[in-house]
Design a protein around this motif. Structure first.
Motif, PDB file in Angstrom:
ATOM      1  N   LYS A  70       4.646  -6.375   3.122  1.00 19.75           N
ATOM      2  CA  LYS A  70       3.844  -7.336   3.877  1.00 19.75           C
ATOM      3  C   LYS A  70       2.954  -6.631   4.897  1.00 19.75           C
ATOM      4  O   LYS A  70       1.823  -7.034   5.140  1.00 19.75           O
ATOM      5  CB  LYS A  70       4.759  -8.343   4.583  1.00 19.75           C
ATOM      6  N   LEU A  71       3.499  -5.564   5.477  1.00 14.47           N
ATOM      7  CA  LEU A  71       2.719  -4.814   6.453  1.00 14.47           C
ATOM      8  C   LEU A  71       1.506  -4.166   5.795  1.00 14.47           C
ATOM      9  O   LEU A  71       0.401  -4.181   6.341  1.00 14.47           O
ATOM     10  CB  LEU A  71       3.595  -3.739   7.100  1.00 14.47           C
ATOM     11  N   LEU A  72       1.702  -3.618   4.607  1.00 10.54           N
ATOM     12  CA  LEU A  72       0.592  -2.990   3.886  1.00 10.54           C
ATOM     13  C   LEU A  72      -0.453  -4.028   3.484  1.00 10.54           C
ATOM     14  O   LEU A  72      -1.663  -3.754   3.529  1.00 10.54           O
ATOM     15  CB  LEU A  72       1.121  -2.248   2.653  1.00 10.54           C
ATOM     16  N   GLU A  73      -0.005  -5.223   3.109  1.00 13.73           N
ATOM     17  CA  GLU A  73      -0.943  -6.303   2.799  1.00 13.73           C
ATOM     18  C   GLU A  73      -1.743  -6.683   4.045  1.00 13.73           C
ATOM     19  O   GLU A  73      -2.954  -6.943   3.965  1.00 13.73           O
ATOM     20  CB  GLU A  73      -0.177  -7.520   2.268  1.00 13.73           C
ATOM     21  N   PHE A  74      -1.063  -6.702   5.180  1.00 12.60           N
ATOM     22  CA  PHE A  74      -1.729  -7.005   6.447  1.00 12.60           C
ATOM     23  C   PHE A  74      -2.796  -5.954   6.761  1.00 12.60           C
ATOM     24  O   PHE A  74      -3.911  -6.287   7.175  1.00 12.60           O
ATOM     25  CB  PHE A  74      -0.682  -7.064   7.566  1.00 12.60           C
ATOM     26  N   GLN A 134      -5.826  -6.492   4.611  1.00 13.19           N
ATOM     27  CA  GLN A 134      -6.690  -7.559   5.122  1.00 13.19           C
ATOM     28  C   GLN A 134      -7.490  -7.076   6.329  1.00 13.19           C
ATOM     29  O   GLN A 134      -8.663  -7.409   6.485  1.00 13.19           O
ATOM     30  CB  GLN A 134      -5.829  -8.764   5.498  1.00 13.19           C
ATOM     31  N   LEU A 135      -6.841  -6.274   7.167  1.00  3.97           N
ATOM     32  CA  LEU A 135      -7.493  -5.781   8.378  1.00  3.97           C
ATOM     33  C   LEU A 135      -8.676  -4.884   8.042  1.00  3.97           C
ATOM     34  O   LEU A 135      -9.721  -4.928   8.699  1.00  3.97           O
ATOM     35  CB  LEU A 135      -6.471  -5.010   9.221  1.00  3.97           C
ATOM     36  N   HIS A 136      -8.522  -4.068   6.988  1.00  3.02           N
ATOM     37  CA  HIS A 136      -9.565  -3.105   6.614  1.00  3.02           C
ATOM     38  C   HIS A 136     -10.366  -3.549   5.387  1.00  3.02           C
ATOM     39  O   HIS A 136     -11.192  -2.780   4.883  1.00  3.02           O
ATOM     40  CB  HIS A 136      -8.932  -1.739   6.340  1.00  3.02           C
ATOM     41  N   ASP A 137     -10.084  -4.781   4.899  1.00  2.15           N
ATOM     42  CA  ASP A 137     -10.764  -5.294   3.706  1.00  2.15           C
ATOM     43  C   ASP A 137     -10.638  -4.289   2.557  1.00  2.15           C
ATOM     44  O   ASP A 137     -11.632  -3.867   1.958  1.00  2.15           O
ATOM     45  CB  ASP A 137     -12.243  -5.582   4.012  1.00  2.15           C
ATOM     46  N   GLN A 138      -9.388  -3.924   2.248  1.00  5.19           N
ATOM     47  CA  GLN A 138      -9.114  -2.902   1.254  1.00  5.19           C
ATOM     48  C   GLN A 138      -7.876  -3.292   0.447  1.00  5.19           C
ATOM     49  O   GLN A 138      -6.956  -3.920   0.962  1.00  5.19           O
ATOM     50  CB  GLN A 138      -8.888  -1.553   1.958  1.00  5.19           C
ATOM     51  N   ASP A 139      -7.878  -2.925  -0.836  1.00  2.00           N
ATOM     52  CA  ASP A 139      -6.729  -3.191  -1.696  1.00  2.00           C
ATOM     53  C   ASP A 139      -5.549  -2.329  -1.245  1.00  2.00           C
ATOM     54  O   ASP A 139      -5.674  -1.106  -1.161  1.00  2.00           O
ATOM     55  CB  ASP A 139      -7.087  -2.851  -3.152  1.00  2.00           C
ATOM     56  N   PRO A 140      -4.386  -2.936  -0.948  1.00  2.00           N
ATOM     57  CA  PRO A 140      -3.230  -2.157  -0.488  1.00  2.00           C
ATOM     58  C   PRO A 140      -2.838  -1.030  -1.444  1.00  2.00           C
ATOM     59  O   PRO A 140      -2.359   0.023  -1.005  1.00  2.00           O
ATOM     60  CB  PRO A 140      -2.108  -3.198  -0.389  1.00  2.00           C
ATOM     61  N   GLN A 141      -3.079  -1.230  -2.758  1.00  2.00           N
ATOM     62  CA  GLN A 141      -2.694  -0.202  -3.730  1.00  2.00           C
ATOM     63  C   GLN A 141      -3.594   1.036  -3.654  1.00  2.00           C
ATOM     64  O   GLN A 141      -3.255   2.079  -4.222  1.00  2.00           O
ATOM     65  CB  GLN A 141      -2.714  -0.780  -5.149  1.00  2.00           C
ATOM     66  N   SER A 142      -4.724   0.909  -2.948  1.00  2.00           N
ATOM     67  CA  SER A 142      -5.609   2.078  -2.825  1.00  2.00           C
ATOM     68  C   SER A 142      -4.985   3.143  -1.931  1.00  2.00           C
ATOM     69  O   SER A 142      -5.355   4.315  -1.995  1.00  2.00           O
ATOM     70  CB  SER A 142      -6.968   1.655  -2.263  1.00  2.00           C
ATOM     71  N   TRP A 143      -4.023   2.741  -1.083  1.00  2.00           N
ATOM     72  CA  TRP A 143      -3.249   3.720  -0.319  1.00  2.00           C
ATOM     73  C   TRP A 143      -2.007   4.065  -1.148  1.00  2.00           C
ATOM     74  O   TRP A 143      -0.923   3.523  -0.941  1.00  2.00           O
ATOM     75  CB  TRP A 143      -2.846   3.142   1.035  1.00  2.00           C
ATOM     76  N   SER A 144      -2.193   4.935  -2.118  1.00  2.00           N
ATOM     77  CA  SER A 144      -1.163   5.158  -3.134  1.00  2.00           C
ATOM     78  C   SER A 144       0.170   5.627  -2.552  1.00  2.00           C
ATOM     79  O   SER A 144       1.241   5.146  -2.942  1.00  2.00           O
ATOM     80  CB  SER A 144      -1.658   6.170  -4.174  1.00  2.00           C
ATOM     81  N   GLN A 145       0.134   6.570  -1.607  1.00  2.00           N
ATOM     82  CA  GLN A 145       1.373   7.102  -1.050  1.00  2.00           C
ATOM     83  C   GLN A 145       2.132   6.017  -0.279  1.00  2.00           C
ATOM     84  O   GLN A 145       3.343   5.845  -0.452  1.00  2.00           O
ATOM     85  CB  GLN A 145       1.073   8.282  -0.125  1.00  2.00           C
ATOM     86  N   GLN A 146       1.417   5.294   0.562  1.00  3.97           N
ATOM     87  CA  GLN A 146       2.064   4.241   1.344  1.00  3.97           C
ATOM     88  C   GLN A 146       2.548   3.103   0.447  1.00  3.97           C
ATOM     89  O   GLN A 146       3.604   2.518   0.695  1.00  3.97           O
ATOM     90  CB  GLN A 146       1.090   3.695   2.396  1.00  3.97           C
ATOM     91  N   TYR A 147       1.773   2.817  -0.615  1.00  3.01           N
ATOM     92  CA  TYR A 147       2.167   1.744  -1.532  1.00  3.01           C
ATOM     93  C   TYR A 147       3.462   2.100  -2.254  1.00  3.01           C
ATOM     94  O   TYR A 147       4.341   1.253  -2.430  1.00  3.01           O
ATOM     95  CB  TYR A 147       1.045   1.469  -2.533  1.00  3.01           C
ATOM     96  N   ARG A 148       3.575   3.367  -2.659  1.00  2.00           N
ATOM     97  CA  ARG A 148       4.818   3.803  -3.321  1.00  2.00           C
ATOM     98  C   ARG A 148       5.999   3.675  -2.378  1.00  2.00           C
ATOM     99  O   ARG A 148       7.080   3.220  -2.759  1.00  2.00           O
ATOM    100  CB  ARG A 148       4.687   5.257  -3.805  1.00  2.00           C
ATOM    101  N   GLU A 149       5.804   4.086  -1.129  1.00  2.00           N
ATOM    102  CA  GLU A 149       6.892   4.003  -0.156  1.00  2.00           C
ATOM    103  C   GLU A 149       7.284   2.557   0.105  1.00  2.00           C
ATOM    104  O   GLU A 149       8.473   2.239   0.239  1.00  2.00           O
ATOM    105  CB  GLU A 149       6.478   4.665   1.160  1.00  2.00           C
ATOM    106  N   ALA A 150       6.290   1.667   0.162  1.00  2.00           N
ATOM    107  CA  ALA A 150       6.564   0.270   0.475  1.00  2.00           C
ATOM    108  C   ALA A 150       7.268  -0.446  -0.668  1.00  2.00           C
ATOM    109  O   ALA A 150       8.060  -1.372  -0.437  1.00  2.00           O
ATOM    110  CB  ALA A 150       5.264  -0.453   0.813  1.00  2.00           C
TER     111      ALA A 150
END
Length: 269
Positions: free
Chosen positions: A230-234, A237-253
């Motif tokens: 949920k934090l990554l989705e937030f 939204q804040l940066h108008d960017q797909d959460p999956q584009s942050w691959s390392q953080q998405y894997r961790e989440a």
């Protein structure tokens, strides 16, 4: 021209912080005076009391924890024993067990120990919130939005971030820590005192730095209550960017991990 010297007894902001830390440590040391009674000692204590007396003391502990939890203040065993249990300290384990059972069965809450060294507890909702969201991100709760931004900064930077980076990032979001905010008031006070006291954040001194530097990390309550997905989705939204584009953080989440928090309610401590 002569320079005005600061009086020797005028504390600097650094010495104030150090003194506050010493006070906190002293508070935690209060628990040293309490020795956990054995099972036989607890039973002897119960034999001397009526069921009504034990139930009344349990209800007092439940009320005390509820009052603390309204402000999201973690509850220390030392405070429960000192301010509520008092002369019933020899049956404290039984009272805590009954307290935990009351929260579970009556209120749908779980009393969890987040600090086993100092015996610190928080209440966690056992019922799944709407959409799996653990912290409300409603506009009526702007402080939660501020907290999510800071937790997001820490998460995106690998789990630890310098204090100066947090302030600089907030400035870019038009939340200047040096100015009084319309919603938060003193931003630094909210972050360093309120969020840290609530155990959402850790504010840690960086050793061997002059002038003093500090870092922020996720706190024990955040580890239990905040969904990284949920934090990554937030943040997306804040940066108008797909959460999956942050691959390392998405894997961790999205990778299931064993929780560091107790798997069930506390019962004996």
């Amino acid at each position: 021209m002569s320079q005005r010297k600061r009086p020797h007894n005028a504390p600097s902001s650094q010495s104030k912080g150090a003194r506050n830390s010493m006070v906190l440590l002293a508070d935690e040391d209060d628990d040293v005076s309490y020795t956990q009674p054995s099972t036989s000692q607890v039973q002897k204590g119960l034999d001397r009391l009526t069921p009504a007396q034990v139930d009344l003391k349990t209800a007092e502990v439940v009320q005390f924890i509820f009052v603390k939890d309204q402000k999201k203040i973690p509850i220390r065993r030392a405070d429960i024993v000192k301010h509520v249990v008092k002369e019933y300290r020899n049956i404290y384990p039984e009272i805590l067990k009954r307290t935990s059972r009351t929260f579970e069965t009556v209120f749908g809450l779980s009393l969890k120990e987040i600090d086993s060294k100092n015996h610190v507890y928080i209440l966690v909702n056992k019922l799944d919130p709407p959409d799996g969201e653990l912290l409300s991100m409603t506009p009526s709760n702007p402080k939660t939005g501020l907290l999510f931004v800071i937790l997001g900064i820490i998460f995106m930077k690998g789990g630890v971030v310098k204090e100066s980076m947090v302030w600089n990032t907030l400035k870019k979001l038009r939340v200047d820590p040096g100015e009084k905010h319309v919603d938060f008031g003193d931003v630094k006070k909210v972050v360093i005192e309120e969020f840290v006291k609530q155990r959402y954040l850790e504010h840690v001194r960086v050793p061997h730095t002059e002038p003093l530097e500090f870092e922020f990390r996720w706190g024990q309550r955040a580890d239990i209550e905040v969904s990284k997905v949920k934090l990554l989705e937030f943040m997306g939204q804040l940066h108008d960017q797909d959460p999956q584009s942050w691959s390392q953080q998405y894997r961790e989440a999205t990778t299931p991990q064993a929780s560091t928090a107790p798997s069930g309610p506390v019962s004996q401590r």
